[in-house]
Each structure stands twice: as C-alpha cells, then as structure tokens.
Design a protein around this motif. Structure first.
Motif, short mmCIF file in Angstrom:
data_model
loop_
_atom_site.label_atom_id
_atom_site.label_comp_id
_atom_site.label_asym_id
_atom_site.label_seq_id
_atom_site.Cartn_x
_atom_site.Cartn_y
_atom_site.Cartn_z
N TYR A 41 -6.40 6.54 -10.79
CA TYR A 41 -5.10 6.75 -10.14
C TYR A 41 -5.03 8.09 -9.41
O TYR A 41 -4.29 8.23 -8.44
CB TYR A 41 -3.97 6.66 -11.18
CG TYR A 41 -3.83 7.91 -12.02
CD1 TYR A 41 -2.95 8.93 -11.63
CD2 TYR A 41 -4.58 8.10 -13.17
CE1 TYR A 41 -2.83 10.09 -12.39
CE2 TYR A 41 -4.47 9.24 -13.92
CZ TYR A 41 -3.61 10.24 -13.52
OH TYR A 41 -3.50 11.39 -14.24
N GLU A 42 -5.82 9.07 -9.87
CA GLU A 42 -5.73 10.39 -9.25
C GLU A 42 -6.10 10.35 -7.77
O GLU A 42 -5.57 11.11 -6.98
CB GLU A 42 -6.65 11.38 -9.98
CG GLU A 42 -6.16 11.70 -11.37
CD GLU A 42 -7.18 12.51 -12.16
OE1 GLU A 42 -8.06 13.13 -11.56
OE2 GLU A 42 -7.08 12.49 -13.40
N CYS A 43 -7.04 9.50 -7.43
CA CYS A 43 -7.48 9.43 -6.03
C CYS A 43 -7.00 8.16 -5.32
O CYS A 43 -6.89 8.15 -4.11
CB CYS A 43 -9.00 9.49 -5.96
SG CYS A 43 -9.67 11.02 -6.63
N HIS A 44 -6.75 7.10 -6.11
CA HIS A 44 -6.41 5.83 -5.45
C HIS A 44 -4.94 5.47 -5.63
O HIS A 44 -4.53 4.38 -5.23
CB HIS A 44 -7.29 4.70 -6.01
CG HIS A 44 -8.74 4.85 -5.64
ND1 HIS A 44 -9.23 4.57 -4.39
CD2 HIS A 44 -9.80 5.28 -6.37
CE1 HIS A 44 -10.54 4.80 -4.36
NE2 HIS A 44 -10.91 5.25 -5.55
N GLY A 45 -4.13 6.36 -6.23
CA GLY A 45 -2.71 6.08 -6.41
C GLY A 45 -2.45 5.25 -7.66
O GLY A 45 -3.30 4.46 -8.07
N THR A 46 -1.28 5.42 -8.29
CA THR A 46 -0.99 4.75 -9.56
C THR A 46 -0.96 3.23 -9.43
O THR A 46 -1.19 2.53 -10.40
CB THR A 46 0.36 5.20 -10.15
OG1 THR A 46 1.33 5.14 -9.11
CG2 THR A 46 0.30 6.61 -10.70
N GLN A 49 -2.39 2.22 -4.27
CA GLN A 49 -1.90 2.29 -2.87
C GLN A 49 -2.74 3.23 -2.02
O GLN A 49 -2.58 3.26 -0.81
CB GLN A 49 -0.42 2.71 -2.85
CG GLN A 49 -0.16 4.20 -3.08
CD GLN A 49 -0.03 4.57 -4.55
OE1 GLN A 49 -0.63 3.97 -5.41
NE2 GLN A 49 0.76 5.59 -4.84
N GLY A 51 -4.76 7.28 -1.68
CA GLY A 51 -4.40 8.71 -1.70
C GLY A 51 -5.57 9.42 -1.08
O GLY A 51 -5.91 9.14 0.07
N THR A 52 -6.24 10.27 -1.85
CA THR A 52 -7.48 10.88 -1.37
C THR A 52 -8.50 9.77 -1.12
O THR A 52 -9.26 9.82 -0.18
CB THR A 52 -8.07 11.82 -2.45
OG1 THR A 52 -7.01 12.48 -3.10
CG2 THR A 52 -9.04 12.80 -1.86
N ARG A 55 -7.00 2.73 -0.24
CA ARG A 55 -6.18 1.73 -0.93
C ARG A 55 -7.10 0.75 -1.65
O ARG A 55 -8.11 0.31 -1.09
CB ARG A 55 -5.33 0.99 0.11
CG ARG A 55 -4.73 -0.33 -0.37
CD ARG A 55 -3.97 -1.04 0.74
NE ARG A 55 -2.71 -0.38 1.00
CZ ARG A 55 -1.61 -0.56 0.27
NH1 ARG A 55 -1.62 -1.40 -0.74
NH2 ARG A 55 -0.50 0.08 0.55
#
Ligand code: HEC
Length: 110
Positions: A41-46, A49, A51-52, A55
C-alpha cells in the motif's frame, strides 16, 4: 455502534466476494491484510489506486513481477511472501472495482 460497523464490514466483504465470478483462488480478506502488512500500500495505494508505484487494481494478471522487479520496486522472495499469499493479494486486487470512466463524471466533461 461497534457491532454495526462490524456487520457492515462483513457485508461489504461478502459483497466483494460474490460480485466477481472469475475470482482467482485466493482469499480476499487475507489478501487485503497481506497487502497492508507487507507494505504494498505504501507505493501502490491502500486500494491499489497507485502512488509512487503504478495502479494495481482491478488486476487479473499474476503478481509474479514481485519476485524479480526490474525497476524501483523491492523484490519479495517466496520466503517473505509464499505463492499462496500472492494469490490472496491478487484476489484482493481483483475484488476492487474499477473507477468510473472520467466521461461519466458530468462536471469533468464541461
Ligand atoms: C517501495 C515501493 C513499492 C513497494 C513497497 C511495492 N511496490 Fe510494486 N511497484 C513499485 C514500482 C515503482 C513499480 C513500477 C516498476 C518498478 O519500478 O519496478 C512497481 C510495480 C509493480 C507491479 C508490476 C505492475 C504492472 O503493471 O505490471 C506489480 C504487480 C507490483 N508492483 C506489485 C506489488 C505488490 C503485490 C507489493 C507488495 C507485496 C508491492 N508491489 C510493493 C513500487 C513498490
């Protein structure tokens, strides 16, 4: 109140499970926990979706990429995350509905 939240969460989980006919064999709830625990989740969103990292949801493809990432992503060996756990995470990512098309969001079309 607590019970209501619990009941609602369970209902949502059941809905997420039933809504997808072609679920992979993994366990959605376990997959979500692993996705959070292992830091995806830290890089791909909770909810995958992005992020770093890109998706990830909804996703039907295998997560084999995590074994030998080619770019910025750290590798996850089978010792850290066995194949069965990857299937759980895949099931979780697949259970997440796709976002609505931008065209369907009236005000963004003007
Ligand atoms: C430190 C940040 C970070 C973490 C933690 C991380 N990823 Fe990634 N991930 C990335 C980045 C950045 C990419 C884009 C390619 C690259 O640089 O390796 C990526 C790419 C991917 C891809 C390939 C995407 C595609 O479209 O083919 C998958 C699958 C993936 N990650 C799954 C996971 C899973 C599952 C976890 C948790 C077990 C995880 N990642 C944890 C940063 C991360």
């Amino acid at each position: 109140m607590k019970n209501m939240i619990l009941a609602a969460s369970i209902a949502l989980l059941l809905l997420a499970k039933g809504a997808h006919a072609q679920q992979p064999p993994g366990d959605v709830a376990k997959g979500k926990a692993l996705y959070m625990k292992n830091g995806c989740y830290e890089c791909h969103g909770t909810v995958g979706q992005g992020g770093t990292g890109p998706r990830l949801a909804p996703r039907t493809a295998s997560l084999a990429y995590v074994r030998k990432p080619a770019g910025q992503m750290p590798p996850y060996t089978p010792k850290v995350m066995p194949d069965a756990e990857l299937l759980d995470v895949q099931a979780y990512l697949m259970s997440i509905p796709a976002p609505p098309a931008v065209k369907s969001l009236g005000i963004l079309n003007q």
